[in-house]
Design an enzyme around this catalytic site. Structure first.
Site, short mmCIF file in Angstrom:
data_model
loop_
_atom_site.label_atom_id
_atom_site.label_comp_id
_atom_site.label_asym_id
_atom_site.label_seq_id
_atom_site.Cartn_x
_atom_site.Cartn_y
_atom_site.Cartn_z
N TYR B 121 11.12 10.96 -3.68
CA TYR B 121 9.63 10.56 -3.41
C TYR B 121 9.97 8.92 -3.00
O TYR B 121 9.35 8.02 -3.64
CB TYR B 121 8.87 10.52 -4.57
CG TYR B 121 7.42 10.26 -4.64
CD1 TYR B 121 6.51 10.79 -3.98
CD2 TYR B 121 7.10 9.30 -5.89
CE1 TYR B 121 5.26 10.61 -4.12
CE2 TYR B 121 5.68 9.16 -5.96
CZ TYR B 121 4.59 9.76 -4.98
OH TYR B 121 3.40 9.23 -4.99
N ARG B 135 -5.13 8.64 -6.87
CA ARG B 135 -5.69 7.90 -8.30
C ARG B 135 -6.39 6.60 -7.81
O ARG B 135 -5.64 5.41 -7.79
CB ARG B 135 -4.23 7.71 -9.03
CG ARG B 135 -3.39 8.99 -9.61
CD ARG B 135 -2.18 8.36 -10.27
NE ARG B 135 -1.39 8.19 -9.15
CZ ARG B 135 -0.30 8.90 -8.69
NH1 ARG B 135 -0.70 10.18 -8.54
NH2 ARG B 135 0.28 8.21 -7.88
N GLU B 192 5.70 18.44 4.76
CA GLU B 192 6.28 17.11 4.42
C GLU B 192 7.54 17.17 5.42
O GLU B 192 8.37 17.79 5.05
CB GLU B 192 6.41 17.11 3.10
CG GLU B 192 5.30 16.96 2.09
CD GLU B 192 5.48 16.59 0.65
OE1 GLU B 192 6.67 16.70 0.22
OE2 GLU B 192 4.56 16.13 -0.12
N LYS B 246 4.89 23.79 -4.75
CA LYS B 246 5.78 23.66 -3.71
C LYS B 246 7.15 24.72 -3.91
O LYS B 246 7.63 24.87 -2.92
CB LYS B 246 6.68 22.26 -4.43
CG LYS B 246 5.95 21.22 -4.42
CD LYS B 246 5.93 20.10 -3.07
CE LYS B 246 5.61 18.83 -3.47
NZ LYS B 246 5.40 18.03 -2.40
N THR B 337 8.78 12.78 1.46
CA THR B 337 7.98 12.50 2.86
C THR B 337 8.40 11.41 3.21
O THR B 337 8.22 10.36 2.68
CB THR B 337 6.72 12.72 2.14
OG1 THR B 337 6.28 13.92 1.69
CG2 THR B 337 5.73 12.70 3.79
N GLU B 351 -1.88 12.46 4.14
CA GLU B 351 -1.84 11.33 4.55
C GLU B 351 -2.71 11.30 5.86
O GLU B 351 -3.56 10.40 5.99
CB GLU B 351 -0.57 10.65 4.61
CG GLU B 351 0.01 10.25 3.34
CD GLU B 351 1.56 10.00 3.47
OE1 GLU B 351 1.49 8.75 3.76
OE2 GLU B 351 2.45 10.78 3.40
#
Lengths: 404, 404
Positions: B121, B135, B192, B246, B337, B351
């Site tokens: 990540y 968040r 991704e 996933k 990603t 995104e």
């Protein structure tokens, strides 16, 4: 009240003909091969097969049980029936006895090759306790917890056979209140007492395994210790879950107990409220009355009751595959830490010492907040078997060593 | 400016002698075996080996690259040097040419057997964007993010070769504001765009792989699509991270580009502030100037720059093993990603459509919030190669199908 076998001491230690777990063993200078436990002996199944005493499809002359595991339920049942016949009928004694080896003369190896390893989180008591410890201001159970069996993928390359030394892992931690993380050996090394389920028969990609097909896919059961470094885990887990705090080692027991041996241990699981979604419903009771015991350096630290688990193994399997992920032979899924309602039934140090705040007193006069170098953790279990017997799930053990 | 080869069209498409990626191919009625890409051809390495043209240690007459991957850096370099010699020196043409097969005549298979699959990540832009989306009231980056490369274990059994149909997964979701979860096909299916690193040489349990030993262990690079069901993922992830969101599919490209081919693509990574702990420091620059491109149904959706990744592959490997977990041949780790700083450089629909609130416009006049049945997602990439060439990382592609 057990079934008689002609094997001397053949009902000893919970390894009577009601059990007959499978494993992989070797003797010095010989190739690893499959065996079944009976009393204090290993029945050499490769030799039995070569002698024409059990069906020979090259299941057993192999260094893993995978070839037998993929053969499916009819083959598992046929072999089990045949072994009971051979071990109870005196007429076979002369031909079978040469293939019994005292278990003290063999080395027990990892019984199967692990494909994917998934670990669940299915004890409500464990989930509530960890919630209270880690998130004291929140509701202890996350909102999804009673809706689905929460789980994550673990590292299959570090699933080790019982007895493998456990090297204390190094990693990053950040002590609460400190601004900077530090690096070093874990200061909060823990065990997790679990039960593992081993898949034999693969499933098809894009189609889940319904709860009713559980027995067609799952070969058997092991004891499992999901070693955990709580300080590494706490610091790394946001937002993607545990990684280094778990991936250094998972230990499994040497004997895989066939699912058929645990039929008499089936009980009703706790009532599930709210009722689960249809794909998680199960027509048959799949709670399992397994009595676990955790020992630290030979002293009993806990007695977790598996019958208290909220989510059952068929529900776990149905959930793990409902997105179309296929099952492979050797897939292993852990139940999650088994903790009962009582303080002396908790399945890990984190709960037993309440995050180190209330050290656990062992009856050798010592105390533990977390595990120390040199500590040996052993998980063993027994369950009701057929004919009023008790069957043993053997044990999984490991000793903590300092880092290199 | 590329190195000349006698192969006609041998520099086409970024598959010149500066690249020479490895893969596994088959033709109807023939066994799968290893090949190397040159221009529009596959060089049959099993046949080359049988003819004594490359060293024969049974690396290549196998259905996976694992045997060659475990052979180590000296063997990888020797074979690469030999292939360049054979493909550039006209004197070898008569003996080598019979072993060239048009790539259109073969089927490309999964190039290696995956041991464990770990997904990182490591793009700061991706982590900040997902933080803002999921968040919105918190600091976008979790406090650990710049201290360690966050990662989780994925499912190795669902790592599929490019071209495998992607069946839309079913599972539980809970729409925000609704009290009850519901079950059904994912409504927020995503891709991704990632780069995957493939381990060849194992490491020893209990000892990490330092950043300086990266090239001794990692064989090569693939493109990777970590398909994700955002609705399943959002509901299930607390507190143990992603699971069914996933685990249904991860696609990888057919060609594994040797690490040596990417030497000219090495660049300085972004400055790391705060300075990482010593075990994560790296004396050599390991940013990689890979230019990714994501296409949906042939229309460019994004152009993520790999050079913008915050954590480098040697740091990821050092972190993943610092707790003593050993590396196995076939271990695969994804970069996470790849998202650049600009809106058209984002590596996933989450995104690109900002959680569906700003649908992405494709230049065929259609819009996407998330993926629809029938959509084909293709990730391709190129990089600077030796002698001023451009090398291709091939592509990874998959088409979304409705559930059974």
């Amino acid at each position: 009240m057990t079934t008689d076998t002609w094997v001397e001491g053949g009902s000893d230690g919970g390894f009577g003909v009601e059990n007959l777990p499978y494993g992989i063993f070797s003797r010095p200078g010989e190739l690893p091969r499959a065996g079944a436990a009976i009393g204090g002996h290993v029945l050499d199944l490769a030799a039995m097969s070569a002698a024409g005493l059990v069906e020979d499809r090259r299941y057993f002359a192999s260094g893993s049980l995978n070839a037998f595991m993929v053969a499916g339920r009819a083959a598992w049942e046929a072999n089990r029936t045949r072994l009971v016949e051979l071990l109870t009928d005196e007429a076979y004694r002369d031909r079978v006895e040469p293939h019994l080896i005292p278990v003290t003369d063999v080395e027990l190896l990892r019984p199967f090759e692990v494909a994917d390893y998934v670990d669940f989180y299915s004890s409500e008591h464990h989930a509530r306790n960890t919630g209270r410890i880690f998130r004291p201001r929140d509701e202890p159970l996350p909102s999804n917890w009673k809706r689905l069996p929460v789980a994550y993928h673990g590292r299959s390359g570090t699933v080790y056979p019982s007895g493998t030394p456990i090297i204390r892992p190094c990693g990053q931690r950040r002590t609460p209140g400190e601004p900077e993380p530090t690096f070093g050996p874990s200061l909060r090394l823990d065990f997790e007492a679990e039960v593992g389920f081993v898949a034999g028969v693969p499933s098809v990609a894009g189609r889940g395994v319904p709860t009713g097909a559980f027995r067609d896919h799952v070969f058997g059961v092991v004891l499992l210790n999901d070693w955990s470094a709580r300080d590494l885990q706490a610091w790394e887990s946001r937002p993607l879950g545990p990684f280094l705090g778990k991936s250094f080692a998972t230990s499994i027991s040497s004997w895989v107990v066939p699912l058929a041996a645990l039929e008499p241990a089936r009980v009703s699981p706790p009532v599930q409220d709210p009722a689960p979604l249809p794909y998680l419903r199960c027509d048959e009771p799949w709670g399992l009355d397994l009595h676990l015991e955790v020992l630290i350096n030979g002293r009993v630290a806990s007695r977790p009751p598996f019958a208290s688990m909220y989510w059952t193994p068929p529900q776990q399997l149905a959930h793990a595959t409902v997105n179309g992920a296929p099952l492979r032979t050797g897939d292993l899924f852990g139940s999650g830490t088994v903790s009962g309602p009582d303080p002396d039934q908790r399945g890990c140090m984190l709960e037993l010492s309440w995050d180190g705040r209330e050290p656990l007193k062992l009856d050798d006069g010592t105390e533990r907040s977390f595990l120390e170098d040199g500590d040996t953790v052993t998980i063993r279990a027994q369950a009701p078997g057929a004919s009023g017997s008790r069957i043993s799930l053997g044990e999984v053990t490991g000793t903590v060593h300092p880092p290199h």
